[in-house]
Scaffold this motif. Structure first.
Motif, PDB file in Angstrom:
ATOM      1  N   PHE A  86      66.638  41.790  40.160  1.00 28.05           N
ATOM      2  CA  PHE A  86      67.728  42.751  40.361  1.00 28.05           C
ATOM      3  C   PHE A  86      67.240  43.967  41.151  1.00 28.05           C
ATOM      4  O   PHE A  86      67.979  44.544  41.955  1.00 28.05           O
ATOM      5  N   LYS A  87      65.995  44.311  40.961  1.00 25.04           N
ATOM      6  CA  LYS A  87      65.401  45.455  41.666  1.00 25.04           C
ATOM      7  C   LYS A  87      65.201  45.144  43.139  1.00 25.04           C
ATOM      8  O   LYS A  87      65.277  46.043  43.999  1.00 25.04           O
ATOM      9  N   ASN A  88      64.966  43.894  43.478  1.00 21.98           N
ATOM     10  CA  ASN A  88      64.714  43.488  44.866  1.00 21.98           C
ATOM     11  C   ASN A  88      65.672  42.364  45.258  1.00 21.98           C
ATOM     12  O   ASN A  88      65.272  41.196  45.332  1.00 21.98           O
ATOM     13  N   PRO A  89      66.940  42.667  45.465  1.00 25.76           N
ATOM     14  CA  PRO A  89      67.926  41.620  45.761  1.00 25.76           C
ATOM     15  C   PRO A  89      67.678  40.890  47.069  1.00 25.76           C
ATOM     16  O   PRO A  89      68.175  39.787  47.280  1.00 25.76           O
ATOM     17  N   GLU A  90      66.860  41.495  47.944  1.00 23.90           N
ATOM     18  CA  GLU A  90      66.598  40.845  49.223  1.00 23.90           C
ATOM     19  C   GLU A  90      65.717  39.607  49.077  1.00 23.90           C
ATOM     20  O   GLU A  90      65.568  38.833  50.034  1.00 23.90           O
ATOM     21  N   ARG A  91      65.173  39.381  47.898  1.00 22.39           N
ATOM     22  CA  ARG A  91      64.314  38.212  47.683  1.00 22.39           C
ATOM     23  C   ARG A  91      65.110  36.908  47.689  1.00 22.39           C
ATOM     24  O   ARG A  91      64.540  35.832  47.804  1.00 22.39           O
ATOM     25  N   GLY A  92      66.433  37.001  47.581  1.00 22.43           N
ATOM     26  CA  GLY A  92      67.239  35.783  47.565  1.00 22.43           C
ATOM     27  C   GLY A  92      67.257  35.165  46.183  1.00 22.43           C
ATOM     28  O   GLY A  92      67.274  35.852  45.170  1.00 22.43           O
ATOM     29  N   ARG A  93      67.194  33.819  46.125  1.00 21.13           N
ATOM     30  CA  ARG A  93      67.271  33.117  44.838  1.00 21.13           C
ATOM     31  C   ARG A  93      65.998  33.348  44.025  1.00 21.13           C
ATOM     32  O   ARG A  93      64.886  33.283  44.557  1.00 21.13           O
ATOM     33  N   PRO A  94      66.147  33.632  42.720  1.00 22.88           N
ATOM     34  CA  PRO A  94      64.962  33.863  41.880  1.00 22.88           C
ATOM     35  C   PRO A  94      64.183  32.576  41.635  1.00 22.88           C
ATOM     36  O   PRO A  94      64.749  31.491  41.556  1.00 22.88           O
ATOM     37  N   ALA A  95      62.857  32.716  41.491  1.00 25.19           N
ATOM     38  CA  ALA A  95      61.993  31.559  41.211  1.00 25.19           C
ATOM     39  C   ALA A  95      61.915  31.357  39.699  1.00 25.19           C
ATOM     40  O   ALA A  95      60.913  31.682  39.055  1.00 25.19           O
ATOM     41  N   ILE A  96      62.975  30.816  39.134  1.00 26.64           N
ATOM     42  CA  ILE A  96      63.099  30.724  37.677  1.00 26.64           C
ATOM     43  C   ILE A  96      62.006  29.861  37.069  1.00 26.64           C
ATOM     44  O   ILE A  96      61.372  30.216  36.070  1.00 26.64           O
ATOM     45  N   THR A  97      61.790  28.697  37.660  1.00 24.38           N
ATOM     46  CA  THR A  97      60.865  27.723  37.069  1.00 24.38           C
ATOM     47  C   THR A  97      59.479  28.317  36.865  1.00 24.38           C
ATOM     48  O   THR A  97      58.846  28.121  35.830  1.00 24.38           O
ATOM     49  N   VAL A  98      59.005  29.065  37.857  1.00 24.56           N
ATOM     50  CA  VAL A  98      57.661  29.641  37.779  1.00 24.56           C
ATOM     51  C   VAL A  98      57.654  30.913  36.940  1.00 24.56           C
ATOM     52  O   VAL A  98      56.830  31.082  36.041  1.00 24.56           O
TER      53      VAL A  98
END
Length: 421
Positions: A86-98
């Motif tokens: 949420f702090k860095n929305p430019e990252r795109g999709r979150p890497a949930i699995t890792v």
């Protein structure tokens, strides 16, 4: 008056929409304040989520302390990963699995089903959504709520992917283990390892029967999967393996469905095998004893060519004469023990009557004349033979089995092995 499309404050632009959603405040300023609030509440959110699981999910309370502690760690990691995303929305999709599930051991997927994982995710969502008003900066409630929904959607997709991979890996491992067990049974392995391997596959049903048939022109993986699926839908335990062009399935019978009759369990599965005979071995009390049933089924399958009109499926014990003629020592021993020795023990009249009856084309009158007795006496002796052996002399298959058994018994007597085991 024309509107400058490059003006970020112009009506209809993304900047203006963002300002409208945050009550006219700068969206990035609102986001930064929301992030600060989230960072302060991270530990509280994780703890509150686990506490809510314990109060709402009865199965969660029954889990071991170690598994619950892992869930707490995953919850904390999930909240921390959400705040960072949420702090860095430019990252795109979150890497949930890792970032989230990478903190927990792979064995955790065996402790919790996918349905239970979804229930836990729902609890976490409820905890966060109930505190959106406190966590979000003024004017940032909608922004935070949308971010939570998007993030939890990614968590749900990642959960499904993890469980799908685990199921695929376990399925491949189970298939290899099943093939190993079937191979061990056919080679007469009766070690304790069989029971351990069966436990690894959640084997619990008894009695156990083996079924042998041919693959035909079908694809091996599809056939084995179909057999497993159909057997499990009927409530049976099942192991299935391929031996060249031969399929061997070992079934832990659900007696509530099939009763004590092995054919009742095998009949629905016989259509899954390729063309040709399908042979069902005798029932045995447990997996360790299944080698007897498996060998009988396989030997029966090999000998079934000598009985073209055999039913499908057919019991291995109904193929005893063919198996004995094909060199199956267990079938020879069984014919001698269950037919010849009981007849010999009952006295010469029964054995002599059977021999004469078989030699004279199953004729009562001819047998009576040769033995100098009344035909009714012959009838009585034949009924006694059927009671002792389970085979009827006047029946085609019965007379064949009796003839083979008497012949084998006399040869065994010649060799001095008729009464030995």
């Amino acid at each position: 008056m024309k509107t400058d499309p490059t003006d970020p404050t112009a009506p209809g632009t993304g900047a203006e929409s963002a300002r409208a959603e945050t009550g006219g405040a700068d969206p990035e300023t609102v986001r930064a304040e929301t992030v600060r609030r989230l960072e302060r509440a991270m530990g509280t959110l994780g703890t509150a989520s686990v506490a809510r699981m314990e109060s709402r999910l009865s199965w969660f309370r029954g889990m071991s302390a170690e598994d619950r502690s892992w869930v707490g760690l995953v919850a904390q990691s999930g909240v921390a990963a959400f705040v960072e995303w949420f702090k860095n929305p430019e990252r795109g999709r979150p890497a949930i699995t890792v970032e989230v599930f990478g903190t927990a051991p792979r064995e955790l997927t065996r402790s919790f089903s996918l349905q239970q994982t979804v229930e836990m995710i729902r609890v976490v969502i409820d905890v966060v959504e109930n505190q959106v008003g406190e966590l979000a900066a003024p004017g940032g409630e909608q922004q935070l709520r949308e971010a939570v929904l998007r993030y939890t959607r990614e968590v749900a997709f990642s959960s499904a992917k993890i469980y799908a991979r685990a199921a695929e890996a376990r399925g491949a491992w189970d298939a290899r283990l099943e093939a190993l067990i079937v191979d061990a049974l056919l080679h007469g392995d009766r070690e304790e390892g069989l029971q351990t391997w069966g436990s690894a596959l959640s084997w619990s049903r008894t009695p156990v029967v083996a079924i042998a048939g041919l693959l035909g022109g079908q694809k091996s993986e599809g056939v084995l999967d179909d057999i497993r699926s159909l057997a499990r839908r009927a409530g049976h335990d099942v192991l299935a393996g391929l031996q060249g062009d031969r399929i061997v399935a070992v079934i832990g019978v659900n007696e509530q469905v099939s009763g004590d009759e092995p054919l009742a369990a095998a009949a629905p599965l016989s259509g899954m095998f390729g063309s040709g005979p399908v042979v069902v071995g005798p029932p045995v009390p447990d997996l360790q004893s299944a080698a007897w049933s498996a060998r009988a089924a396989v030997n029966g399958l090999r000998a079934a060519v000598a009985w073209p009109d055999a039913p499908r499926p057919v019991l291995a014990e109904d193929l005893l004469p063919e198996r004995a003629l094909d060199g199956d020592t267990a079938a020879r021993r069984q014919l001698i023990d269950e037919i010849y020795l009981p007849l010999r023990g009952a006295g010469s009249p029964l054995l002599d009557t059977l021999s004469v009856y078989l030699e004279h084309a199953s004729s009562l009158e001819s047998t009576a004349r040769m033995l100098f007795v009344h035909p009714n006496t012959v009838r009585y002796r034949l009924s006694r033979i059927a009671e002792l052996t389970g085979f009827t002399p006047s029946d085609g298959r019965g007379s064949f089995a009796l003839r083979v058994a008497v012949t084998l018994g006399r040869l065994a007597e010649r060799d001095g092995t008729a009464g030995s085991r």
